[in-house]
Design a protein around this motif. Structure first.
Motif, PDB file in Angstrom:
ATOM      1  N   GLN A   1      18.392  -5.175 -44.234  1.00 53.90           N
ATOM      2  CA  GLN A   1      18.787  -6.441 -44.836  1.00 53.90           C
ATOM      3  C   GLN A   1      18.347  -7.622 -43.970  1.00 53.90           C
ATOM      4  O   GLN A   1      17.908  -8.658 -44.495  1.00 53.90           O
ATOM      5  CB  GLN A   1      20.299  -6.483 -45.041  1.00 53.90           C
ATOM      6  CG  GLN A   1      20.779  -7.689 -45.839  1.00 53.90           C
ATOM      7  CD  GLN A   1      20.172  -7.720 -47.230  1.00 53.90           C
ATOM      8  OE1 GLN A   1      20.179  -6.718 -47.939  1.00 53.90           O
ATOM      9  NE2 GLN A   1      19.612  -8.859 -47.623  1.00 53.90           N
ATOM     10  N   GLU A   2      18.461  -7.487 -42.644  1.00 57.61           N
ATOM     11  CA  GLU A   2      17.991  -8.542 -41.750  1.00 57.61           C
ATOM     12  C   GLU A   2      16.512  -8.828 -41.996  1.00 57.61           C
ATOM     13  O   GLU A   2      16.086  -9.984 -42.064  1.00 57.61           O
ATOM     14  CB  GLU A   2      18.205  -8.116 -40.285  1.00 57.61           C
ATOM     15  CG  GLU A   2      19.615  -8.231 -39.785  1.00 57.61           C
ATOM     16  CD  GLU A   2      20.024  -9.673 -39.526  1.00 57.61           C
ATOM     17  OE1 GLU A   2      19.327 -10.372 -38.771  1.00 57.61           O
ATOM     18  OE2 GLU A   2      21.027 -10.111 -40.100  1.00 57.61           O
ATOM     19  N   LEU A   3      15.723  -7.773 -42.114  1.00 58.65           N
ATOM     20  CA  LEU A   3      14.285  -7.936 -42.320  1.00 58.65           C
ATOM     21  C   LEU A   3      13.997  -8.572 -43.670  1.00 58.65           C
ATOM     22  O   LEU A   3      13.137  -9.449 -43.793  1.00 58.65           O
ATOM     23  CB  LEU A   3      13.592  -6.577 -42.201  1.00 58.65           C
ATOM     24  CG  LEU A   3      13.620  -5.966 -40.796  1.00 58.65           C
ATOM     25  CD1 LEU A   3      13.293  -4.478 -40.849  1.00 58.65           C
ATOM     26  CD2 LEU A   3      12.636  -6.683 -39.882  1.00 58.65           C
ATOM     27  N   ARG A   4      14.719  -8.144 -44.703  1.00 56.17           N
ATOM     28  CA  ARG A   4      14.498  -8.718 -46.025  1.00 56.17           C
ATOM     29  C   ARG A   4      14.895 -10.192 -46.070  1.00 56.17           C
ATOM     30  O   ARG A   4      14.346 -10.972 -46.841  1.00 56.17           O
ATOM     31  CB  ARG A   4      15.286  -7.944 -47.084  1.00 56.17           C
ATOM     32  CG  ARG A   4      14.799  -6.515 -47.280  1.00 56.17           C
ATOM     33  CD  ARG A   4      15.427  -5.924 -48.536  1.00 56.17           C
ATOM     34  NE  ARG A   4      15.247  -4.490 -48.571  1.00 56.17           N
ATOM     35  CZ  ARG A   4      16.180  -3.599 -48.235  1.00 56.17           C
ATOM     36  NH1 ARG A   4      17.369  -4.030 -47.853  1.00 56.17           N
ATOM     37  NH2 ARG A   4      15.938  -2.314 -48.290  1.00 56.17           N
ATOM     38  N   ASP A   5      15.859 -10.565 -45.238  1.00 51.37           N
ATOM     39  CA  ASP A   5      16.282 -11.963 -45.181  1.00 51.37           C
ATOM     40  C   ASP A   5      15.332 -12.819 -44.357  1.00 51.37           C
ATOM     41  O   ASP A   5      15.585 -14.008 -44.159  1.00 51.37           O
ATOM     42  CB  ASP A   5      17.699 -12.063 -44.592  1.00 51.37           C
ATOM     43  CG  ASP A   5      18.762 -11.570 -45.568  1.00 51.37           C
ATOM     44  OD1 ASP A   5      18.462 -11.505 -46.776  1.00 51.37           O
ATOM     45  OD2 ASP A   5      19.871 -11.240 -45.123  1.00 51.37           O
ATOM     46  N   GLY A   6      14.250 -12.217 -43.863  1.00 47.20           N
ATOM     47  CA  GLY A   6      13.230 -12.987 -43.180  1.00 47.20           C
ATOM     48  C   GLY A   6      13.420 -13.133 -41.693  1.00 47.20           C
ATOM     49  O   GLY A   6      12.798 -14.002 -41.070  1.00 47.20           O
ATOM     50  N   ARG A   7      14.258 -12.285 -41.088  1.00 44.15           N
ATOM     51  CA  ARG A   7      14.452 -12.378 -39.642  1.00 44.15           C
ATOM     52  C   ARG A   7      13.807 -11.180 -38.946  1.00 44.15           C
ATOM     53  O   ARG A   7      13.854 -10.061 -39.467  1.00 44.15           O
ATOM     54  CB  ARG A   7      15.947 -12.451 -39.318  1.00 44.15           C
ATOM     55  CG  ARG A   7      16.577 -13.755 -39.765  1.00 44.15           C
ATOM     56  CD  ARG A   7      18.051 -13.823 -39.392  1.00 44.15           C
ATOM     57  NE  ARG A   7      18.866 -13.016 -40.279  1.00 44.15           N
ATOM     58  CZ  ARG A   7      19.369 -13.443 -41.434  1.00 44.15           C
ATOM     59  NH1 ARG A   7      19.088 -14.653 -41.862  1.00 44.15           N
ATOM     60  NH2 ARG A   7      20.131 -12.666 -42.168  1.00 44.15           N
ATOM     61  N   PRO A   8      13.197 -11.394 -37.778  1.00 37.40           N
ATOM     62  CA  PRO A   8      12.603 -10.266 -37.047  1.00 37.40           C
ATOM     63  C   PRO A   8      13.683  -9.389 -36.440  1.00 37.40           C
ATOM     64  O   PRO A   8      14.828  -9.820 -36.238  1.00 37.40           O
ATOM     65  CB  PRO A   8      11.759 -10.952 -35.970  1.00 37.40           C
ATOM     66  CG  PRO A   8      12.421 -12.278 -35.762  1.00 37.40           C
ATOM     67  CD  PRO A   8      12.999 -12.676 -37.091  1.00 37.40           C
ATOM     68  N   LEU A   9      13.324  -8.153 -36.118  1.00 36.20           N
ATOM     69  CA  LEU A   9      14.265  -7.174 -35.592  1.00 36.20           C
ATOM     70  C   LEU A   9      13.667  -6.513 -34.366  1.00 36.20           C
ATOM     71  O   LEU A   9      12.523  -6.053 -34.395  1.00 36.20           O
ATOM     72  CB  LEU A   9      14.583  -6.122 -36.656  1.00 36.20           C
ATOM     73  CG  LEU A   9      15.515  -4.975 -36.244  1.00 36.20           C
ATOM     74  CD1 LEU A   9      16.934  -5.497 -36.049  1.00 36.20           C
ATOM     75  CD2 LEU A   9      15.499  -3.868 -37.293  1.00 36.20           C
ATOM     76  N   LEU A  10      14.427  -6.468 -33.291  1.00 38.07           N
ATOM     77  CA  LEU A  10      14.006  -5.792 -32.062  1.00 38.07           C
ATOM     78  C   LEU A  10      14.536  -4.367 -32.060  1.00 38.07           C
ATOM     79  O   LEU A  10      15.745  -4.152 -32.147  1.00 38.07           O
ATOM     80  CB  LEU A  10      14.539  -6.557 -30.836  1.00 38.07           C
ATOM     81  CG  LEU A  10      14.360  -5.882 -29.473  1.00 38.07           C
ATOM     82  CD1 LEU A  10      12.884  -5.689 -29.153  1.00 38.07           C
ATOM     83  CD2 LEU A  10      15.060  -6.673 -28.372  1.00 38.07           C
ATOM     84  N   VAL A  11      13.622  -3.411 -31.983  1.00 33.61           N
ATOM     85  CA  VAL A  11      13.996  -2.001 -31.948  1.00 33.61           C
ATOM     86  C   VAL A  11      13.134  -1.310 -30.901  1.00 33.61           C
ATOM     87  O   VAL A  11      11.913  -1.487 -30.879  1.00 33.61           O
ATOM     88  CB  VAL A  11      13.789  -1.310 -33.313  1.00 33.61           C
ATOM     89  CG1 VAL A  11      14.286   0.130 -33.250  1.00 33.61           C
ATOM     90  CG2 VAL A  11      14.498  -2.049 -34.421  1.00 33.61           C
ATOM     91  N   PHE A  12      13.767  -0.510 -30.042  1.00 32.31           N
ATOM     92  CA  PHE A  12      13.035   0.287 -29.071  1.00 32.31           C
ATOM     93  C   PHE A  12      12.807   1.678 -29.664  1.00 32.31           C
ATOM     94  O   PHE A  12      13.774   2.420 -29.872  1.00 32.31           O
ATOM     95  CB  PHE A  12      13.804   0.391 -27.752  1.00 32.31           C
ATOM     96  CG  PHE A  12      13.939  -0.923 -27.026  1.00 32.31           C
ATOM     97  CD1 PHE A  12      12.872  -1.456 -26.326  1.00 32.31           C
ATOM     98  CD2 PHE A  12      15.129  -1.635 -27.077  1.00 32.31           C
ATOM     99  CE1 PHE A  12      12.987  -2.668 -25.674  1.00 32.31           C
ATOM    100  CE2 PHE A  12      15.256  -2.841 -26.430  1.00 32.31           C
ATOM    101  CZ  PHE A  12      14.179  -3.367 -25.722  1.00 32.31           C
TER     102      PHE A  12
END
Length: 861
Positions: free
Chosen positions: A147-158
């Motif tokens: 949902q964060e990604l669909r809302d246009g925000r980047p996501l930090l994942v290792f």
């Protein structure tokens, strides 16, 4: 000597332990403040404020540590990722500071936090205010991340899930790939390299490392997840190992710190990362051959330096073009001779000196004629670092719409008057662009998108000489190109070293003053527009567009009973044309006040226009207005139908015999309908053949309109049954209705009202979209004939189409998901067929191609 070493050791110890104190004290204090802010701030302000504050604190920490000399950082590659929406940033994880590096440079990024930290009263305050994702279970974590990604925000994942135990990387976990597949988000690979095992896995927390600590970040490929997840994860892990090990293999072991421990992930030699000035330099890269980006070097009487510059540039990029601007020092002949032996070098010669801007303009015209899109301009006098060309080009490829501007890093060779004097021009340039982010307006080492620059320079008589660099960047920022600043070292050569300068303090400063006078005058005229655009840009950094990807049930209903009655009465008394006169001002207001509906309509119409056979639709605001008007006419038809005023003789029914046969046999069926046209036209069949229909709806979403319809005809045989999900009791009730010869209708193009909706993906108008599987599961439970129903308005008449879909639907236990996907795909193809016939009559005013709260993209849920 011992005193100096002791003082140095004490100095390093102070900063080492001060770093922990900073994080502990500031973190605890901020956690308390953040907890209070979380309670008092409105929801829409919490996350953007919290993330900005965390980014500010992390940047302050890194600046403090680099200023002290205990850290050497080259993290400028991360700046390219700032402002890029819906992107998964996936670095390797050599130490605890990796997240600090990313958040400091990309503050809007979202992070996944351990539940025990997120829930902590003090430590979790900042995470809760920032809206970071709580990792309490895989399903909820994946849903929230998508949902964060669909809302246009980047996501930090290792991808490793935890810090690297043994280099170059741990075995990758699968969560990041699942998130990418669910959200259909690209993965940006990031490689973090360091010369120290400090704060790596197993490092004692307070153990002092060897200083200075050296860290560098570089960007790798940007990838999308297609096909098998396990194969993708394995291939990506191999890619990380090759990238990190490949660079490590180039380093002599003698320069590494002696240690009995295994090599650290991404560990690099400080002698490879640091140049003589203590600045960060980059590891050698293989030459890149590009069909879109070229290096453009204007040259005028620079002597042997231009030959050295060209050789250096060619060792890092292909192609390199040189425009000799009327030089009289013989370098044109030398360069042409070089070009005969080097296919990657091209030389243009102007008959007389016209100025830097004119030389660049000549090269740009030739470049665009040959299909190039971007050009890196650099000076011919050797001051600019050719080794940075690949990094600047990579930044441009990642953000092709941006200006990649060099931000000069001066050494001791720089004349102090030049360093101080350029601050005046930089101050004016930033004022003239309302501080849009120009790091240095005079530094000519930069990547331009060619066509926008040509559009700026060709219509003006200025920008041909020394004023080119400043005016070009100001005007391109005015056009909306975002600047991205990357550091680049500058070296000034003395005359005995071959240094050449054509800068004239009087002439060129007067030229700059005249240029800024022109730009400032134009800036005053542009100021309202620039201020408005800047305000809009600032608002876009705050997540206020969440309605764009809301579940359709969360989009509020528009209008009131009184307003709808007024519109209906206007049509009833005066006719349709007066109704339309009243309608269009209302629709214009609706378009302005409902941006999510407007954007969804525009997106749908764009897909229709680009899909094969739909060229008669031209996307644009006029067509969006027509789409809304069609919806309003549809609502009017519904009210006329329910009030008995609709001319039923103008309705054509295709497949009426299928329904009539079922009614005669006293055996009903299931209708899978859509939001194309007017479902209420089925009321006509109730008068013709005694058709009784129960429609499964989410009436809470349209209480106003449904209440009005009920008032118009309380005795209607078209019943609305509110359901959130079909329970066994509901299935039994529906089965009884069908046994009495009644029909049940359910929409096949609206996802169910659930936090974890059951869907299958199917191609629709050229792109994969989620469709509910509930209608087909219900059909398998009811074991009755299933029909498709579509309706549309064609001029003054209307059409209803009934099609037999299945006599009965059986879902096997093995292969159930595949069977559901096939059924959904068949329905999507029929819906697509009718949408192409009546493109303005499909009324799903939400982001249909993206699914909120989706945790896995198949029907197995």
């Amino acid at each position: 000597m011992n005193i100096r070493r002791t003082a140095r050791a004490a100095y390093e110890s102070f900063w080492h332990y001060f770093g922990f104190v900073y994080f502990g004290a500031v973190g605890a204090l901020y956690g308390i403040v953040a907890s209070v802010l979380h309670l008092i701030l409105p929801a829409r302000l919490r996350a953007p404020l919290g993330r900005r504050l965390i980014g500010f604190l992390f940047r302050g920490f890194l600046r403090m540590m680099t200023a002290s000399g205990v850290m050497k950082l080259d993290l400028s590659a991360l700046d390219v990722l700032r402002g890029q929406p819906g992107l998964i940033i996936a670095p390797n994880h050599p130490c605890l500071l990796d997240a600090v590096f990313v958040i400091a440079h990309v503050p809007e990024v979202s992070c996944i936090m351990k539940a025990e930290i997120w829930d902590n009263v003090v430590l979790g305050g900042g995470a809760r205010l920032a809206g970071y994702i709580r990792n309490d279970s895989t399903n909820s974590m994946v849903r929230a991340s998508a949902q964060e990604l669909r809302d246009g925000r980047p996501l930090l994942v290792f991808p490793e899930g935890t810090r690297t135990r043994r280099g170059p990387v741990n075995q990758f976990k699968g969560g990041f790939a699942l998130i990418a597949k669910v959200a259909r988000a690209p993965i940006q690979t990031v490689f973090i390299e360091t010369d120290s095992p400090f704060l790596g896995k197993g490092w004692p927390l307070l153990k002092k490392p060897r200083f200075p600590l050296v860290y560098r970040a570089r960007l790798g490929k940007r990838l999308t997840v297609d096909g098998d997840l396990k194969a993708f994860i394995h291939q990506l892990e191999v890619y990380y190992r090759d990238e990190l090990s490949g660079h490590a293999a180039q380093r002599p072991s003698s320069v590494l710190h002696s240690s009995s421990s295994p090599p650290r992930p991404g560990r690099v030699s400080p002698t490879k990362l640091l140049d003589v000035s203590g600045r960060l330099d980059h590891l050698p890269r293989t030459q890149v051959v590009s069909g879109t980006h070229l290096v453009l070097i204007p040259s005028y009487n620079t002597g042997e330096k231009v030959v050295e510059t060209v050789r250096d540039a060619r060792s890092h990029w292909n192609p390199v073009w040189v425009v000799v601007d009327g030089s009289t020092d013989g370098t044109a002949e030398q360069l042409r001779e070089m070009a005969t032996r080097d296919a990657g070098l091209r030389v243009f010669t102007l008959p007389r000196n016209q100025g830097k801007g004119a030389a660049v303009l000549h090269g740009l015209r030739e470049a665009v004629a040959q299909g190039y899109t971007h050009a890196l301009a650099m000076d011919a006098d050797g001051q600019h670092p050719a080794a940075r060309i690949p990094e600047f080009m990579a930044a441009s490829e990642h953000a092709p719409e941006a200006l990649i501007l060099g931000k000069p890093v001066f050494d001791a060779s720089a004349p102090r008057v030049r360093v101080i004097g350029r601050r005046v021009s930089n101050g004016w340039a930033n004022l003239e662009t309302l501080w849009a982010g120009i790091g240095d307006s005079l530094f000519g080492f930069r990547v331009y998108p060619i066509r926008p620059l040509l559009a700026v320079i060709e219509v003006r008589r200025w920008m041909r000489r020394f004023d080119f660099d400043v005016e070009a960047v100001v005007r391109l920022v005015w056009r909306g190109l975002p600047p991205i600043n990357l550091p680049a070292s500058v070296r000034y050569f003395r005359p005995e070293e071959g240094g050449v300068s054509h800068f004239n303090y009087v002439r060129d400063n007067l030229l700059l003053s005249w240029m800024h006078a022109r730009l400032f005058t134009e800036f005053l005229l542009r100021l309202p527009w620039l201020a408005w655009r800047r305000a809009c840009k600032d608002r876009r950094t705050w997540p206020l567009s969440e309605t764009r990807r809301q579940h359709w049930t969360q989009i509020s209903e528009f209008g009131s009973v009184a307003g709808m009655r007024l519109m209906f009465s206007t049509c009833r008394i005066l006719g349709r044309w007066p109704f339309r006169v009243v309608l269009y001002p209302v629709l214009l207001w609706y378009m302005v006040t409902k941006p999510e509906a407007r954007a969804s309509s525009s997106d749908y119409l764009r897909r229709i226009a680009t899909f094969q056979g739909a060229s008669r639709i031209r996307p644009g605001m006029v067509t969006v207005l027509r789409h809304f008007a069609s919806f309003a006419e549809n609502l009017l038809d519904k009210m006329l139908l329910w009030s008995g005023l609709f001319k039923t003789d103008l309705v054509k029914v295709q497949g009426e015999e299928l329904i009539a046969a079922q009614i005669v046999a006293k055996s009903g069926g299931l209708l899978i309908c859509s939001h194309l046209g007017n479902l209420d036209l089925c009321r006509i069949l109730s008068k013709r053949v005694g058709f009784k229909l129960t429609v499964l709806v989410h009436t809470k979403h349209a209480q106003i309109f449904n209440r009005l319809l009920g008032q118009l005809d309380p005795k209607s045989q078209l019943n609305l049954m509110q359901v959130t999900e079909v329970s066994p009791a509901t299935a039994v009730l529906l089965s009884e209705k069908i046994g009495r010869g009644e029909f049940v209708a359910i929409a096949g193009d609206r996802i169910p009202v659930s936090s974890s909706p059951r869907v299958a993906l199917a191609k629709f108008l050229g792109e994969t979209a989620p469709f509910p599987v509930g209608p087909y599961i219900l059909a398998s439970l009811l074991q009755c004939p299933t029909y498709l129903m579509f309706s549309m308005r064609t001029g003054h008449t209307s059409e209803i189409h009934f099609e037999l879909f299945r006599e009965s639907i059986h879902l096997p236990h093995k292969g159930r998901d595949e069977a559901l996907a096939n059924l959904v795909g068949e329905y999507a193809r029929r819906l697509e067929h009718f949408c192409l016939r009546a493109p303005l009559q499909w009324f799903n005013f939400y982001d249909f191609w993206h699914l909120p709260a989706l945790d896995t993209p198949d029907a197995s849920r």
